[in-house]
Design a protein around this motif. Structure first.
Motif, PDB file in Angstrom:
ATOM      1  N   GLU A  15       0.829  -1.210   0.000  1.00  0.00           N
ATOM      2  CA  GLU A  15       0.000   0.000   0.000  1.00  0.00           C
ATOM      3  C   GLU A  15       0.863   1.259   0.000  1.00  0.00           C
ATOM      4  N   VAL A  16       1.912   1.255   0.816  1.00  0.00           N
ATOM      5  CA  VAL A  16       2.820   2.406   0.868  1.00  0.00           C
ATOM      6  C   VAL A  16       3.495   2.588  -0.490  1.00  0.00           C
ATOM      7  N   GLY A  17       3.950   1.481  -1.077  1.00  0.00           N
ATOM      8  CA  GLY A  17       4.592   1.553  -2.387  1.00  0.00           C
ATOM      9  C   GLY A  17       3.682   2.153  -3.439  1.00  0.00           C
ATOM     10  N   LYS A  18       2.432   1.738  -3.450  1.00  0.00           N
ATOM     11  CA  LYS A  18       1.476   2.273  -4.425  1.00  0.00           C
ATOM     12  C   LYS A  18       1.251   3.767  -4.210  1.00  0.00           C
ATOM     13  N   LYS A  19       1.166   4.188  -2.961  1.00  0.00           N
ATOM     14  CA  LYS A  19       0.950   5.606  -2.665  1.00  0.00           C
ATOM     15  C   LYS A  19       2.133   6.457  -3.109  1.00  0.00           C
ATOM     16  N   LEU A  20       3.340   5.886  -3.010  1.00  0.00           N
ATOM     17  CA  LEU A  20       4.550   6.665  -3.280  1.00  0.00           C
ATOM     18  C   LEU A  20       5.160   6.397  -4.651  1.00  0.00           C
ATOM     19  N   VAL A  22       6.654   3.547  -5.621  1.00  0.00           N
ATOM     20  CA  VAL A  22       7.847   2.701  -5.516  1.00  0.00           C
ATOM     21  C   VAL A  22       7.390   1.270  -5.292  1.00  0.00           C
ATOM     22  N   THR A  23       8.312   0.335  -5.373  1.00  0.00           N
ATOM     23  CA  THR A  23       7.945  -1.059  -5.157  1.00  0.00           C
ATOM     24  C   THR A  23       7.859  -1.366  -3.667  1.00  0.00           C
ATOM     25  N   SER A  24       7.178  -2.453  -3.360  1.00  0.00           N
ATOM     26  CA  SER A  24       7.102  -2.880  -1.966  1.00  0.00           C
ATOM     27  C   SER A  24       8.491  -3.279  -1.461  1.00  0.00           C
ATOM     28  N   GLU A  25       9.346  -3.747  -2.371  1.00  0.00           N
ATOM     29  CA  GLU A  25      10.724  -4.085  -1.983  1.00  0.00           C
ATOM     30  C   GLU A  25      11.485  -2.841  -1.532  1.00  0.00           C
ATOM     31  N   MET A  39       6.331  -1.763  12.074  1.00  0.00           N
ATOM     32  CA  MET A  39       6.240  -2.759  13.135  1.00  0.00           C
ATOM     33  C   MET A  39       5.700  -4.053  12.553  1.00  0.00           C
ATOM     34  N   ARG A  40       5.992  -5.128  13.241  1.00  0.00           N
ATOM     35  CA  ARG A  40       5.453  -6.428  12.840  1.00  0.00           C
ATOM     36  C   ARG A  40       4.119  -6.638  13.535  1.00  0.00           C
ATOM     37  N   VAL A  41       3.117  -6.983  12.754  1.00  0.00           N
ATOM     38  CA  VAL A  41       1.801  -7.311  13.291  1.00  0.00           C
ATOM     39  C   VAL A  41       1.414  -8.643  12.687  1.00  0.00           C
ATOM     40  N   GLY A  42       1.328  -9.655  13.511  1.00  0.00           N
ATOM     41  CA  GLY A  42       0.995 -10.984  13.009  1.00  0.00           C
ATOM     42  C   GLY A  42       2.002 -11.496  11.999  1.00  0.00           C
ATOM     43  N   GLY A  43       3.268 -11.132  12.179  1.00  0.00           N
ATOM     44  CA  GLY A  43       4.329 -11.601  11.286  1.00  0.00           C
ATOM     45  C   GLY A  43       4.467 -10.792  10.003  1.00  0.00           C
ATOM     46  N   ARG A  44       3.670  -9.761   9.843  1.00  0.00           N
ATOM     47  CA  ARG A  44       3.726  -8.933   8.628  1.00  0.00           C
ATOM     48  C   ARG A  44       4.078  -7.502   9.000  1.00  0.00           C
ATOM     49  N   TRP A  45       4.794  -6.835   8.080  1.00  0.00           N
ATOM     50  CA  TRP A  45       5.164  -5.452   8.318  1.00  0.00           C
ATOM     51  C   TRP A  45       3.967  -4.535   8.144  1.00  0.00           C
ATOM     52  N   LYS A  46       3.828  -3.591   9.057  1.00  0.00           N
ATOM     53  CA  LYS A  46       2.803  -2.549   8.988  1.00  0.00           C
ATOM     54  C   LYS A  46       3.486  -1.210   9.217  1.00  0.00           C
ATOM     55  N   ILE A  47       3.109  -0.226   8.424  1.00  0.00           N
ATOM     56  CA  ILE A  47       3.710   1.102   8.499  1.00  0.00           C
ATOM     57  C   ILE A  47       2.625   2.089   8.927  1.00  0.00           C
ATOM     58  N   ARG A  72      20.135   1.062 -12.045  1.00  0.00           N
ATOM     59  CA  ARG A  72      20.552  -0.332 -12.240  1.00  0.00           C
ATOM     60  C   ARG A  72      19.322  -1.237 -12.426  1.00  0.00           C
ATOM     61  N   ALA A  73      18.283  -1.004 -11.646  1.00  0.00           N
ATOM     62  CA  ALA A  73      17.057  -1.800 -11.776  1.00  0.00           C
ATOM     63  C   ALA A  73      16.441  -1.597 -13.158  1.00  0.00           C
ATOM     64  N   ALA A  74      16.475  -0.371 -13.671  1.00  0.00           N
ATOM     65  CA  ALA A  74      15.936  -0.095 -15.007  1.00  0.00           C
ATOM     66  C   ALA A  74      16.769  -0.797 -16.074  1.00  0.00           C
ATOM     67  N   GLU A  75      18.100  -0.816 -15.901  1.00  0.00           N
ATOM     68  CA  GLU A  75      18.975  -1.508 -16.855  1.00  0.00           C
ATOM     69  C   GLU A  75      18.678  -3.003 -16.872  1.00  0.00           C
ATOM     70  N   ILE A  76      18.495  -3.583 -15.696  1.00  0.00           N
ATOM     71  CA  ILE A  76      18.206  -5.020 -15.591  1.00  0.00           C
ATOM     72  C   ILE A  76      16.860  -5.326 -16.241  1.00  0.00           C
ATOM     73  N   ALA A  77      15.850  -4.491 -15.979  1.00  0.00           N
ATOM     74  CA  ALA A  77      14.529  -4.710 -16.582  1.00  0.00           C
ATOM     75  C   ALA A  77      14.613  -4.621 -18.103  1.00  0.00           C
TER      76      ALA A  77
END
Length: 88
Positions: A15-20, A22-25, A39-47, A72-77
């Motif tokens: 969700e953050v990536g889509k708003k900004l 950028v990728t989730s990575e 923070m981790r909530v139920g084993g998943r990251w939450k911002i 570099r990511a653009a070159e690889i793609a």
């Protein structure tokens, strides 16, 4: 103020990536380098939504390292696309 007003909206890295734009990575990289609060909530990251102030500033003014990584990511793609075209 009731308890619901105290709770801040928590977002996933996707969700953050889509708003900004950028990728989730990228968001996970920011989390790992402690550039964005999460923070981790139920084993998943939450911002927390309030943590997006930093992220928006980072996207608007990326560091030189981030610029190199994005190039570099653009070159690889591009290389991957060329290979896929040759294999067709």
């Amino acid at each position: 103020m009731n308890i619901l007003e105290l709770k801040e909206k928590l977002l996933t890295p996707t969700e953050v990536g889509k708003k900004l734009g950028v990728t989730s990575e990228t968001v996970r990289t920011w989390i790992a380098s402690r550039k964005i609060r999460a923070m981790r909530v139920g084993g998943r990251w939450k911002i927390p939504a309030s943590a997006l102030d930093f992220a928006e500033m980072t996207v608007a003014n990326p560091s030189e390292e981030e610029k190199r990584r994005l190039r570099r990511a653009a070159e690889i793609a591009s290389a991957r696309d060329n290979i896929e075209k040759m294999l067709r």
